[in-house]
Design a protein around this motif. Structure first.
Motif, PDB file in Angstrom:
ATOM      1  N   PRO A   4      -0.549  -5.400  -0.794  1.00 22.83           N
ATOM      2  CA  PRO A   4      -0.364  -4.776  -2.107  1.00 22.83           C
ATOM      3  C   PRO A   4       0.559  -5.634  -2.951  1.00 22.83           C
ATOM      4  N   ASN A   7       5.327  -3.135  -3.749  1.00 23.23           N
ATOM      5  CA  ASN A   7       5.822  -2.294  -2.665  1.00 23.23           C
ATOM      6  C   ASN A   7       6.881  -1.367  -3.238  1.00 23.23           C
ATOM      7  N   VAL A   8       6.813  -0.100  -2.854  1.00 23.69           N
ATOM      8  CA  VAL A   8       7.735   0.918  -3.358  1.00 23.69           C
ATOM      9  C   VAL A   8       8.466   1.538  -2.168  1.00 23.69           C
ATOM     10  N   SER A  29      -0.914  -2.069 -10.586  1.00 28.71           N
ATOM     11  CA  SER A  29       0.080  -1.410  -9.726  1.00 28.71           C
ATOM     12  C   SER A  29       0.795  -0.233 -10.389  1.00 28.71           C
ATOM     13  N   LEU A  32       0.503   3.382  -8.832  1.00 31.62           N
ATOM     14  CA  LEU A  32       1.378   3.629  -7.680  1.00 31.62           C
ATOM     15  C   LEU A  32       2.789   3.987  -8.135  1.00 31.62           C
ATOM     16  N   LYS A  35       2.730   7.540  -9.651  1.00 35.00           N
ATOM     17  CA  LYS A  35       2.595   8.526  -8.578  1.00 35.00           C
ATOM     18  C   LYS A  35       3.944   8.739  -7.878  1.00 35.00           C
ATOM     19  N   THR A  36       4.657   7.663  -7.640  1.00 34.31           N
ATOM     20  CA  THR A  36       5.977   7.756  -6.987  1.00 34.31           C
ATOM     21  C   THR A  36       6.955   8.528  -7.857  1.00 34.31           C
TER      22      THR A  36
END
Length: 137
Positions: A4, A7-8, A29, A32, A35-36
């Motif tokens: 990916p 990165n979270v 990205s 993502l 959403k986080t």
């Protein structure tokens, strides 16, 4: 399988979250990231500290996501702060006059127009070059 590009990492403590991002923030990205951040709000997080130390790129979709998230968090009586953004993102934040996002705000950019005394000095120092019609020299 490709890695990916973002990165979270999320670390919660009571109603505070440290979100560490690594990689690139762009149109691919951003979902993502959204959403986080939305998940944190749903989980009762009201203080967001976002560490951007390991972000190598962030475009305007990333900046828009941070602005939208800051508005949502503020509406929920919370705060969102960006820490250690890359230089390009710092510049975009400054130009967009969104320094409220930064933990250490940067000064606003210089105005596009020069004050009259400065303009007069520049005019005396630099001769005016004629511009060719239909283009730039």
């Amino acid at each position: 399988m490709p890695l990916p590009q973002l990165n979270v990492y999320r670390h919660d403590r009571n109603s505070r979250a440290l979100i560490t991002l690594a990689g690139e923030i762009d149109m691919e990205s951003v979902p993502l990231l959204r959403k986080t951040l939305e998940g944190c709000l749903r989980d009762g997080i009201r203080t967001f500290d976002i560490d951007l130390t390991r972000v190598v790129f962030c475009d305007c979709t990333g900046l828009n996501t941070f602005i939208e998230a800051a508005q949502q968090v503020s509406a929920a009586d919370g705060s969102l702060q960006l820490h250690y953004p890359p230089p390009m993102l710092t510049r975009m934040i400054s130009l967009a006059r969104c320094s409220f996002l930064l933990s250490n705000p940067v000064p606003a950019p210089m105005p596009a127009t020069l004050p009259v005394p400065c303009f007069e000095t520049l005019r005396r120092l630099a001769p005016v070059a004629p511009v060719a019609s239909g283009g730039v020299l």
